[in-house]
Design a protein around this motif. Structure first.
Motif, PDB file in Angstrom:
ATOM      1  N   PRO A   1      18.681   1.107   6.161  1.00 43.57           N
ATOM      2  CA  PRO A   1      17.473   0.957   6.978  1.00 43.57           C
ATOM      3  C   PRO A   1      16.880   2.306   7.382  1.00 43.57           C
ATOM      4  CG  PRO A   1      19.109  -0.631   7.682  1.00 43.57           C
ATOM      5  CD  PRO A   1      19.785   0.275   6.704  1.00 43.57           C
ATOM      6  N   ARG A   2      17.745   3.251   7.756  1.00 40.02           N
ATOM      7  CA  ARG A   2      17.235   4.568   8.145  1.00 40.02           C
ATOM      8  C   ARG A   2      16.624   5.287   6.949  1.00 40.02           C
ATOM      9  NH1 ARG A   2      20.590   9.625  10.880  1.00 40.02           N
ATOM     10  NH2 ARG A   2      18.734  10.782  11.543  1.00 40.02           N
ATOM     11  N   ALA A   3      17.257   5.179   5.787  1.00 36.34           N
ATOM     12  CA  ALA A   3      16.726   5.813   4.581  1.00 36.34           C
ATOM     13  C   ALA A   3      15.393   5.181   4.195  1.00 36.34           C
ATOM     14  CB  ALA A   3      17.735   5.694   3.440  1.00 36.34           C
ATOM     15  N   ALA A   4      15.288   3.859   4.287  1.00 34.48           N
ATOM     16  CA  ALA A   4      14.038   3.173   3.953  1.00 34.48           C
ATOM     17  C   ALA A   4      12.927   3.584   4.906  1.00 34.48           C
ATOM     18  CB  ALA A   4      14.250   1.666   4.005  1.00 34.48           C
ATOM     19  N   ALA A   5      13.259   3.744   6.196  1.00 38.06           N
ATOM     20  CA  ALA A   5      12.268   4.184   7.173  1.00 38.06           C
ATOM     21  C   ALA A   5      11.754   5.576   6.832  1.00 38.06           C
ATOM     22  CB  ALA A   5      12.866   4.153   8.576  1.00 38.06           C
ATOM     23  N   SER A   6      12.629   6.418   6.334  1.00 42.80           N
ATOM     24  CA  SER A   6      12.219   7.764   5.949  1.00 42.80           C
ATOM     25  C   SER A   6      11.248   7.723   4.773  1.00 42.80           C
ATOM     26  CB  SER A   6      13.446   8.603   5.588  1.00 42.80           C
ATOM     27  OG  SER A   6      13.086   9.916   5.225  1.00 42.80           O
TER      28      SER A   6
ATOM     29  N   ASP B   1       7.894   6.678   6.141  1.00 42.36           N
ATOM     30  CA  ASP B   1       7.195   7.574   7.058  1.00 42.36           C
ATOM     31  C   ASP B   1       6.909   8.959   6.481  1.00 42.36           C
ATOM     32  OD1 ASP B   1       7.387   5.523   8.897  1.00 42.36           O
ATOM     33  OD2 ASP B   1       9.226   6.308   9.806  1.00 42.36           O
ATOM     34  N   SER B   2       7.626   9.379   5.449  1.00 47.25           N
ATOM     35  CA  SER B   2       7.467  10.733   4.923  1.00 47.25           C
ATOM     36  C   SER B   2       7.166  10.673   3.435  1.00 47.25           C
ATOM     37  CB  SER B   2       8.741  11.557   5.159  1.00 47.25           C
ATOM     38  OG  SER B   2       9.046  11.621   6.540  1.00 47.25           O
TER      39      SER B   2
ATOM     40  N   GLU C   1       0.837  -1.204   0.000  1.00 47.78           N
ATOM     41  CA  GLU C   1       0.000   0.000   0.000  1.00 47.78           C
ATOM     42  C   GLU C   1       0.876   1.261   0.000  1.00 47.78           C
ATOM     43  OE1 GLU C   1      -0.193  -2.455   2.141  1.00 47.78           O
ATOM     44  OE2 GLU C   1      -2.069  -3.452   1.561  1.00 47.78           O
ATOM     45  N   ARG C   2       1.930   1.237   0.804  1.00 52.63           N
ATOM     46  CA  ARG C   2       2.832   2.393   0.847  1.00 52.63           C
ATOM     47  C   ARG C   2       3.567   2.553  -0.473  1.00 52.63           C
ATOM     48  NH1 ARG C   2       3.676   7.376   1.795  1.00 52.63           N
ATOM     49  NH2 ARG C   2       5.892   7.915   1.918  1.00 52.63           N
ATOM     50  N   LEU C   3       3.894   1.459  -1.124  1.00 56.39           N
ATOM     51  CA  LEU C   3       4.587   1.531  -2.408  1.00 56.39           C
ATOM     52  C   LEU C   3       3.701   2.194  -3.458  1.00 56.39           C
ATOM     53  CD1 LEU C   3       7.115   0.893  -4.007  1.00 56.39           C
ATOM     54  CD2 LEU C   3       6.177  -1.377  -4.478  1.00 56.39           C
TER      55      LEU C   3
END
Length: 414
Positions: A86-91, A94-95, A33-35
């Motif tokens: 992982p941090r970039a993917a989380a961004s 979330d944004s 869904e996010r994709l």
């Protein structure tokens, strides 16, 4: 979803955005869904970017907009995450995608707005120049993160230099609008701080001459206690900059100052890559500086070289091989006329005297005054070449010299 993901991944050989997106999908951080939302945002962003730089109605502009958007998002994500997938993917999870594109754009805008030199010019960025800068850095010459960081470091050093110069200027009595080169002001401040017992103010031109004379002394050295006392109320960053600036002054500038052929006039007005700042003072006698740096010129002109008659007198005497001085006797006028009519003017003698004795800041104007004005007029007015209007007794020549020079005889005498 695989088809859409493959479409997004096909650009620019795995940019950081592509790596982060694939990582998020593979690790289950980004749900289907996010994709879909990311894909929709991607389409919107492409249209916005295409319209900003050109039009969304032309396929080449849309294709270029894709590359621009991927580049901007990659730039932001890699900087924000420090390269941590992982941090970039989380961004990305979330944004919004558009916020990442805007993040990259804002990075470049802030970079452009930073100073790129030590000149106090202000770095006002117009909408047109901003668009041109973004165009270059996202298309013609896409800026990598390494290039961005290197450029930011250079510009930050420029900003630090400007900030330090403002602190020095305020502490040493110079207003922000009174100087335009931070490096020059810092260099002059280091000279003041190096010279023991010098007044802790930025120098006028005359004071600069005296400072240079003191710094030239072989035994002159930095009073560390005095230097540290001056910096007592400075921030830690400014103290570090001052230490570096003084070390550079002692290592580089002091060697130049102590060179045998270095003069204050040459440092201030000659062809030097290391300029100094001097404060313009309304109370300072302009001729005082000229007297200090050009003693022979001051002696010959009596400090009145700004008087056209004095200048013409000195130049015409030099051009005819006579001793230069500020006034013209009648016998001198006759000799100037006689020598000119027999052998012409020696322009090289005039130019050589200017080069060797005049203040550096005045030399170009003085050369032009001789070559373009005084010589041409004198050659015309002193000549006796018209058989229909002879001047065998020099009446016309003497009348001309009486008006053009600082003559000591009464008009009409011969």
């Amino acid at each position: 979803m695989a088809t859409g993901l493959s479409g997004l991944a096909a650009y620019d050989g795995r940019p950081f955005f592509d790596k982060a997106l694939h990582h998020g999908v593979k690790q289950g951080m980004i749900a289907p869904e996010r994709l879909r939302v990311i894909q929709a945002d991607f389409a919107k962003g492409i249209v916005q970017i295409a319209n900003y730089f050109g039009t969304a109605y032309l396929r080449p502009d849309l294709e270029l907009a894709v590359r621009r958007m991927v580049h901007l998002m990659s730039l932001y994500l890699e900087e924000f995450s420090g390269g941590d997938l992982p941090r970039a993917a989380a961004s990305l999870r979330d944004s919004s995608l558009l916020s990442h594109s805007k993040g990259g754009s804002d990075m470049l805008k802030r970079l452009q707005a930073m100073p790129d030199s030590s000149l106090m010019l202000g770095n006002t960025v117009s909408p047109e120049s901003q668009r041109a800068y973004l165009d270059e850095k996202t298309a013609a010459h896409p800026m990598t993160l390494a290039e961005y960081r290197a450029e930011r470091a250079v510009r930050q050093r420029s900003q630090d230099t400007l900030d330090f110069s403002l602190w020095l200027a305020k502490k040493m009595g110079v207003a922000r609008g009174d100087y335009d080169d931070a490096e020059a002001l810092i260099r002059s401040a280091m000279l003041v701080l190096f010279v023991d017992k010098a007044a802790l103010t930025l120098p006028t031109r005359s004071a600069f001459v005296h400072l240079l004379k003191a710094a030239k002394r072989p035994k002159a050295k930095l009073d560390t206690a005095r230097f540290q006392a001056f910096l007592a109320d400075a921030t830690a960053a400014f103290q570090q900059q001052a230490e570096r600036a003084m070390a550079r002054f002692i290592e580089q500038d002091l060697a130049q100052i102590r060179a045998e052929d270095t003069t204050a006039d040459r440092l201030l007005y000659g062809d030097t890559a290391q300029p100094y700042f001097v404060s313009e003072s309304l109370d300072e006698d302009v001729s005082e500086y000229d007297r200090l740096v050009a003693k022979e010129w001051q002696r010959v002109t009596r400090g009145e070289s700004d008087d056209p008659q004095v200048l013409a007198t000195v130049f015409l005497l030099l051009a005819t091989g006579l001793p230069p001085k500020a006034t013209l006797l009648l016998k001198d006028a006759k000799e100037v006329t006689r020598i000119f009519r027999s052998s012409g003017f020696d322009s090289d003698a005039v130019l050589a005297f200017v080069e060797q004795n005049a203040p550096e800041s005045q030399r170009a104007d003085l050369r032009r005054a001789w070559s373009d004005d005084i010589r041409r007029e004198a050659e015309d007015r002193l000549a006796d070449t018209d058989p229909n209007w002879p001047d065998s007794y020099m009446e016309r020549a003497l009348a001309y010299l009486h008006g053009a020079c600082r003559a000591t005889w009464k008009s009409g005498r011969r």
